[in-house]
Design a protein around this motif. Structure first.
Motif, mmCIF file in Angstrom:
data_model
loop_
_atom_site.group_PDB
_atom_site.id
_atom_site.type_symbol
_atom_site.label_atom_id
_atom_site.label_comp_id
_atom_site.label_asym_id
_atom_site.label_seq_id
_atom_site.Cartn_x
_atom_site.Cartn_y
_atom_site.Cartn_z
ATOM 1 N N ILE A 35 14.497 6.440 -4.553
ATOM 2 C CA ILE A 35 13.081 6.742 -4.334
ATOM 3 C C ILE A 35 12.905 7.612 -3.098
ATOM 4 C CG2 ILE A 35 12.242 4.705 -5.547
ATOM 5 C CD1 ILE A 35 11.914 3.300 -2.871
ATOM 6 N N ASP A 36 11.749 8.264 -3.016
ATOM 7 C CA ASP A 36 11.532 9.245 -1.949
ATOM 8 C C ASP A 36 10.726 8.703 -0.774
ATOM 9 O OD1 ASP A 36 9.007 9.077 -3.063
ATOM 10 O OD2 ASP A 36 8.734 11.256 -3.283
ATOM 11 N N ARG A 37 10.433 7.414 -0.763
ATOM 12 C CA ARG A 37 9.723 6.792 0.348
ATOM 13 C C ARG A 37 10.262 5.388 0.580
ATOM 14 N NH1 ARG A 37 5.899 10.137 -2.002
ATOM 15 N NH2 ARG A 37 4.649 11.353 -0.528
ATOM 16 N N VAL A 38 10.198 4.937 1.819
ATOM 17 C CA VAL A 38 10.501 3.549 2.134
ATOM 18 C C VAL A 38 9.276 2.707 1.788
ATOM 19 C CG1 VAL A 38 11.099 1.907 3.957
ATOM 20 C CG2 VAL A 38 12.077 4.215 3.990
ATOM 21 N N LEU A 39 9.477 1.619 1.064
ATOM 22 C CA LEU A 39 8.382 0.717 0.725
ATOM 23 C C LEU A 39 8.127 -0.197 1.927
ATOM 24 C CD1 LEU A 39 9.511 -0.226 -2.915
ATOM 25 C CD2 LEU A 39 7.869 1.553 -2.214
ATOM 26 N N LEU A 40 7.190 0.205 2.752
ATOM 27 C CA LEU A 40 6.954 -0.480 4.021
ATOM 28 C C LEU A 40 6.076 -1.714 3.812
ATOM 29 C CD1 LEU A 40 6.365 2.637 6.288
ATOM 30 C CD2 LEU A 40 8.438 1.270 6.055
ATOM 31 N N ASN A 41 6.573 -2.629 3.022
ATOM 32 C CA ASN A 41 5.857 -3.873 2.746
ATOM 33 C C ASN A 41 6.656 -5.018 3.337
ATOM 34 O OD1 ASN A 41 4.461 -6.053 1.761
ATOM 35 N ND2 ASN A 41 4.592 -5.464 -0.391
ATOM 36 N N THR A 42 6.091 -5.723 4.296
ATOM 37 C CA THR A 42 6.782 -6.837 4.938
ATOM 38 C C THR A 42 6.156 -8.187 4.598
ATOM 39 O OG1 THR A 42 5.440 -6.511 6.931
ATOM 40 C CG2 THR A 42 7.588 -5.401 6.839
ATOM 41 N N ASN A 62 0.821 -1.220 0.000
ATOM 42 C CA ASN A 62 0.000 0.000 0.000
ATOM 43 C C ASN A 62 0.851 1.264 0.000
ATOM 44 O OD1 ASN A 62 1.026 -0.039 2.564
ATOM 45 N ND2 ASN A 62 -0.926 0.291 3.613
ATOM 46 N N VAL A 63 2.093 1.133 -0.417
ATOM 47 C CA VAL A 63 3.014 2.276 -0.412
ATOM 48 C C VAL A 63 3.444 2.590 -1.843
ATOM 49 C CG1 VAL A 63 5.196 3.222 0.432
ATOM 50 C CG2 VAL A 63 3.860 1.678 1.880
ATOM 51 N N THR A 64 3.344 3.850 -2.221
ATOM 52 C CA THR A 64 3.826 4.322 -3.516
ATOM 53 C C THR A 64 4.928 5.340 -3.295
ATOM 54 O OG1 THR A 64 1.724 3.954 -4.639
ATOM 55 C CG2 THR A 64 3.203 5.565 -5.625
ATOM 56 N N ALA A 65 6.029 5.170 -3.999
ATOM 57 C CA ALA A 65 7.165 6.088 -3.910
ATOM 58 C C ALA A 65 7.477 6.635 -5.290
ATOM 59 C CB ALA A 65 8.389 5.386 -3.334
ATOM 60 N N GLN A 66 8.022 7.832 -5.334
ATOM 61 C CA GLN A 66 8.449 8.413 -6.600
ATOM 62 C C GLN A 66 9.931 8.132 -6.823
ATOM 63 O OE1 GLN A 66 7.552 12.562 -7.120
ATOM 64 N NE2 GLN A 66 8.381 12.631 -9.188
#
Length: 412
Positions: free
Chosen positions: A318-325, A298-302
Motif C-alpha cells: 500500500i502507498d500509505r501507513v495506516l495511522l490507526n492506533t 481515518n486513513v485510506t491507502a491505495q
C-alpha cells in the motif's frame, strides 16, 4: 539431463497409473506438437513419485484445469535442481496447475485472477485450513497476461485447450512463493522500510518468549493478510510518526491494524468487503476506476501491488501507513476465533478465488475515496496518538503485548 521422447512416454503412463489416460495422452501429444517437449517428457519423472502420480491422475480425471506450461527455453534457464530432483519437480509442476474452469475470465491489473494450484506440500505451503497454494495473474498495460510477483516476469505467450484443460504457455518456470524473509529483501526498494520496521518491534509469544513481528509473520502464523506500506509511504508519514518512540500500546495497534489475523485474503476477495484487523479495528475496501483502496480509521491507502504470495499468507503493498492506533481486544479475539473456525471448514478449490474479480465497485459518486493521514503535516490517528518515524521505531526495539497460538495472533 536426458528426456524421454513422446512415444515411449505415452506407453509408460497408462501402465503406471493403471487407468484410462486418454485425456493425459492427448495433453502430452498437444504439448509435444506445440514444441513443449521438455514439459511433455517430464511426465515420466513425475511417475516416479507419489505426488507426481497423483498430479497426473488428477489431470486425467476429466475435470477442468489451467496449466501454465513453460517453454523449452524456460526449462533451460531454470535451476538445475528443479529438473534433476523428482520430488522438487513434482511440487514445481503442481504449482503450474490450477484447478477449475477459468474460460472467459479476463482481468486487467490491478484487478487480478487468483486460483488454487495443486501444490499442497506442507514443507512449502502453510496456509490456514491446509489450503493449497494460489497463483495470481492479470493482463497488464502491454495487453499481455503476466503471472504476478515472480522474480522473473512470466508472460503468457499463447493459449490453447485440450479437452477441459486450458494451456497457457509461459516463458519462465514459475517460482513457488517463498518466505517473507526471502520475498521482502528480494524487493530491494518498495518494502525496505517495512522490512526494517517489522524486524525492530518485538512481540511476546508462547513459543520463544518474544520474537520480532517480522519473524512471527515469517514462520509462526498460518494464514494472514498484511498490508505492507512501501518505503515512500513510510517516509511520507515520518512527521506524523514522531511522538511514539516509547508508546508500546500504540506500536502494537499500528502494526496489528495492518494485519488480518488467521485469514489469507486475496485481492479479489477484498472488494466492497469489511474485515477486522488483528487489533480489532474495521478494515474496509473499495474498488473503482482509479484503483483498489483500504481504509482503517481515518486513513485510506491505495493497494499498489496486490497478491504478493507467501507460503503462509499474502501481502498487499500500500502507498500509505495506516495511522490507526485504536484497539478493540474483544473484536480482535472474536475475529481470531472466527478465522480458526472457518479454517477448519472445507471450501471449493475449483473456482477463481473471489470471482468475479472484475466487478465494478465504486465509492460515493463513483470516485476514489479521499486519502488522509499519510502526509508530512502531523495528522493525528484515531485515539489521539501521533506515531513516530520508522527510523525511531527501529531504535526502540520495544516489546509489544501479544501471543502466537495455533498459527494465529492472540492479544494478551
Amino acid at each position: 539431463m536426458r528426456f524421454l521422447s513422446a512415444a515411449p512416454l505415452l506407453a509408460l503412463v497408462p501402465a503406471v497409473l493403471g487407468q484410462d489416460t486418454t485425456i493425459l495422452t492427448d495433453l502430452l501429444q498437444s504439448l509435444t506438437s506445440s514444441g513443449l517437449t521438455r514439459l511433455s517428457s517430464i511426465a515420466a519423472q513425475l511417475n516416479s513419485t507419489t505426488a507426481g502420480q497423483s498430479l497426473l491422475s488428477q489431470l486425467s480425471s476429466g475435470a477442468s484445469f489451467v496449466l501454465f506450461a513453460p517453454t523449452d527455453n524456460a526449462f533451460n534457464s531454470a535451476s538445475s535442481n528443479i529438473t534433476s530432483d523428482a520430488d522438487i519437480l513434482s511440487s514445481v509442476i503442481a504449482y503450474h496447475v490450477v484447478q477449475g474452469n477459468f474460460t472467459g475470465i479476463s482481468t486487467t491489473y490491478p484487478n487480478t485472477t487468483v486460483g488454487r494450484t495443486l501444490l499442497n506440500n506442507s514443507t512449502l505451503v502453510q496456509l490456514e485450513g491446509n489450503k493449497n497454494q494460489a497463483v495470481a495473474w492479470a493482463a497488464r498495460a502491454d495487453g499481455k497476461v503476466h503471472v504476478l510477483n515472480q522474480r522473473n516476469d512470466s508472460i503468457v505467450s499463447n493459449t490453447t485447450t485440450v479437452g477441459n484443460i486450458t494451456i497457457n504457455i509461459v516463458d519462465h518456470v514459475l517460482n513457488i512463493p517463498q518466505s517473507l524473509a526471502v520475498t521482502v529483501p528480494a524487493d530491494n526498494v518498495s518494502l525496505a522500510g517495512i522490512d526494517t520496521a517489522l524486524k525492530s518491534v518485538q512481540l511476546s509469544t508462547n513459543q520463544s518468549g518474544s520474537a520480532a513481528f517480522f519473524d512471527i509473520l515469517n514462520t509462526q502464523l498460518h494464514g494472514f493478510t498484511f498490508f505492507a506500506p512501501n518505503t515512500s509511504a513510510i517516509q511520507a508519514a515520518a512527521s506524523s510518526l514522531s511522538s511514539l518512540q516509547s508508546n508500546t500500546t500504540a506500536l502494537q495497534a499500528l502494526f496489528q491494524n495492518h494485519l488480518i489475523n488467521g485469514s489469507t485474503v486475496y485481492s479479489p476477495e477484498l472488494s466492497g468487503q469489511n474485515f477486522t484487523s488483528a487489533a480489532g479495528e474495521p478494515l474496509s475496501f473499495v474498488l473503482n476506476a482509479t484503483g483498489h483502496f483500504v481504509t482503517s480509521g481515518n486513513v485510506t491507502a491505495q493497494i499498489v501491488q496486490p497478491d504478493v504470495l507467501l507460503p503462509n499468507g499474502v501481502l498487499h503493498v500500500i502507498d500509505r501507513v495506516l495511522l490507526n492506533t485504536q484497539v478493540d481486544s474483544g473484536a480482535a479475539s472474536s475475529a481470531a476465533s472466527s478465522a480458526s473456525s472457518v479454517a477448519t471448514q472445507s471450501t471449493s478449490a475449483t473456482a477463481p478465488i473471489g470471482f468475479p474479480a472484475t466487478a465494478t465497485l465504486t465509492g460515493p459518486g463513483g470516485s476514489a475515496p479521499a486519502a488522509s493521514g499519510s502526509g508530512g503535516s502531523g495528522n493525528a490517528a484515531a485515539g489521539g496518538y501521533l506515531v513516530p518515524s520508522m527510523a525511531q521505531v527501529v531504535s526502540v526495539g520495544v516489546a509489544v503485548l501479544g501471543v502466537v497460538a495455533g498459527g494465529r495472533l492472540v492479544l494478551a
